[in-house]
Design an enzyme around this catalytic site. Structure first.
Site, PDB file in Angstrom:
ATOM      1  N   ASP A   1       1.818  -8.820  -7.593  1.00  0.00           N
ATOM      2  CA  ASP A   1       1.476  -8.994  -6.616  1.00  0.00           C
ATOM      3  C   ASP A   1       1.510  -6.928  -5.914  1.00  0.00           C
ATOM      4  O   ASP A   1       0.782  -6.772  -5.104  1.00  0.00           O
ATOM      5  CB  ASP A   1       2.384  -9.300  -5.456  1.00  0.00           C
ATOM      6  CG  ASP A   1       4.537  -8.819  -6.265  1.00  0.00           C
ATOM      7  OD1 ASP A   1       4.523  -7.727  -7.811  1.00  0.00           O
ATOM      8  OD2 ASP A   1       5.385  -9.437  -5.565  1.00  0.00           O
TER       9      ASP A   1
ATOM     10  N   ASP B   1       4.952  -0.873  -8.362  1.00  0.00           N
ATOM     11  CA  ASP B   1       5.207   0.084  -6.941  1.00  0.00           C
ATOM     12  C   ASP B   1       5.776   1.172  -8.511  1.00  0.00           C
ATOM     13  O   ASP B   1       5.125   2.689  -8.328  1.00  0.00           O
ATOM     14  CB  ASP B   1       7.022  -0.440  -6.985  1.00  0.00           C
ATOM     15  CG  ASP B   1       7.369   0.441  -5.979  1.00  0.00           C
ATOM     16  OD1 ASP B   1       6.898   1.607  -5.503  1.00  0.00           O
ATOM     17  OD2 ASP B   1       8.428  -0.194  -5.531  1.00  0.00           O
TER      18      ASP B   1
ATOM     19  N   ARG C   1       8.969 -14.798   2.265  1.00  0.00           N
ATOM     20  CA  ARG C   1       7.135 -14.948   1.423  1.00  0.00           C
ATOM     21  C   ARG C   1       5.466 -15.865   2.091  1.00  0.00           C
ATOM     22  O   ARG C   1       5.115 -15.665   1.350  1.00  0.00           O
ATOM     23  CB  ARG C   1       7.594 -15.464   0.007  1.00  0.00           C
ATOM     24  CG  ARG C   1       9.296 -14.586  -1.143  1.00  0.00           C
ATOM     25  CD  ARG C   1       8.936 -15.491  -1.988  1.00  0.00           C
ATOM     26  NE  ARG C   1      10.079 -15.294  -2.658  1.00  0.00           N
ATOM     27  CZ  ARG C   1      10.091 -14.002  -3.784  1.00  0.00           C
ATOM     28  NH1 ARG C   1       9.578 -13.266  -3.943  1.00  0.00           N
ATOM     29  NH2 ARG C   1      11.209 -13.911  -3.906  1.00  0.00           N
TER      30      ARG C   1
ATOM     31  N   LYS D   1       1.210   0.917  -5.027  1.00  0.00           N
ATOM     32  CA  LYS D   1       2.241   2.375  -4.308  1.00  0.00           C
ATOM     33  C   LYS D   1       2.328   2.674  -4.772  1.00  0.00           C
ATOM     34  O   LYS D   1       3.177   3.670  -5.838  1.00  0.00           O
ATOM     35  CB  LYS D   1       3.969   1.056  -4.115  1.00  0.00           C
ATOM     36  CG  LYS D   1       3.922   1.815  -2.519  1.00  0.00           C
ATOM     37  CD  LYS D   1       5.595   1.096  -2.502  1.00  0.00           C
ATOM     38  CE  LYS D   1       5.930  -0.008  -1.710  1.00  0.00           C
ATOM     39  NZ  LYS D   1       7.157   0.190  -1.716  1.00  0.00           N
TER      40      LYS D   1
ATOM     41  N   PHE E   1       8.471  -0.609   2.651  1.00  0.00           N
ATOM     42  CA  PHE E   1       8.332  -1.950   1.747  1.00  0.00           C
ATOM     43  C   PHE E   1       7.442  -2.766   2.715  1.00  0.00           C
ATOM     44  O   PHE E   1       8.031  -3.268   3.781  1.00  0.00           O
ATOM     45  CB  PHE E   1       9.736  -2.115   2.514  1.00  0.00           C
ATOM     46  CG  PHE E   1      10.353  -3.259   1.304  1.00  0.00           C
ATOM     47  CD1 PHE E   1      10.394  -3.109  -0.181  1.00  0.00           C
ATOM     48  CD2 PHE E   1      10.460  -4.167   2.393  1.00  0.00           C
ATOM     49  CE1 PHE E   1      10.761  -4.092  -0.822  1.00  0.00           C
ATOM     50  CE2 PHE E   1      11.093  -5.640   1.081  1.00  0.00           C
ATOM     51  CZ  PHE E   1      11.381  -5.180  -0.111  1.00  0.00           C
TER      52      PHE E   1
ATOM     53  N   GLY F   1       6.879 -12.953  -7.046  1.00  0.00           N
ATOM     54  CA  GLY F   1       6.207 -12.208  -6.248  1.00  0.00           C
ATOM     55  C   GLY F   1       4.601 -12.641  -5.629  1.00  0.00           C
ATOM     56  O   GLY F   1       3.771 -12.839  -4.639  1.00  0.00           O
TER      57      GLY F   1
END
Ligand code: 5GP
Ligand code: MG
Length: 175
Positions: free
Chosen positions: A100, A103, A165, A131, A152, A44
């Site tokens: 990236d 979470d 991506r 996040k 998301f 990512g």
């Protein structure tokens, strides 16, 4: 993706670029002359890392590690697998992990623990997005681009089942 995904732009490419300019200025201020190793967490973070190092534009090294916690689904399994190991020795080096999105924090906490044991001269984390509402372990983000809500996101390197991506903006994938 077989059917047309429903996308809503959360961060435009111009906003992302401005965010990376700010991060690059901070990292330049702290690492110029230190020849740091930037560790890109695949997959990512590859676009973010590529844009970041070109803005840094000073002597540094890049290495890659691929970790997997998500499998094909959108929920973290909590189990981290090392898919591709680091090649560079990091002992005594200034290390910046480039991610990236943080979470739950499980993936990057695992990597930071692993790296800390290898005795780098310093170890910091740069994340494009955070996040925080989903956090399960505490993680200090030293250089942060953007805080995002509990949605998301895809694009700018971030995938949904390996697709999307390539999107230049960061978008919310709506059900
Ligand atoms: P964590 O271990 O912090 O839960 O997240 C690990 C990885 O899950 C992230 O580096 C990222 O690759 C993926 N991930 C977490 N949230 C999202 C999201 O909103 N969109 C995408 N595409 N990947 C995410
Ligand atoms: Mg990641």
């Amino acid at each position: 993706m077989s059917s047309q995904p429903k996308l809503r732009i959360l961060l435009t490419r111009a906003e992302i670029e401005a965010g990376i300019d700010k991060l690059a200025a901070e990292i330049r201020r702290d690492y110029l002359g230190k020849n740091p190793i930037l560790i890109c967490i695949l997959k990512g973070s590859f676009i973010f890392t590529a844009d970041l190092i070109r803005r840094l534009n000073f002597p540094l090294e890049v290495d890659f590690v691929q970790l997997s916690s998500y499998g094909g689904s959108r929920e973290s399994s909590g189990k981290i697998k090392v898919v591709q190991r680091l090649r560079s020795p990091v002992e005594g080096r200034h290390v910046v992990v480039v991610d990236d999105i943080v979470d739950t924090g499980l993936t990057v906490a695992f990597l930071l623990d692993y790296l800390r044991k290898k005795k780098p001269a310093s170890l910091r984390l740069c994340a494009l997005t955070d996040k925080p509402s989903r956090r399960q372990v505490s993680v200090t983000i030293d250089y942060l681009g953007f805080t995002v809500p509990d949605v998301f996101i895809v694009g700018y390197g971030l995938d949904c089942d390996e697709d999307l991506r390539y999107l230049p903006d960061i978008c919310v994938l709506e059900d």
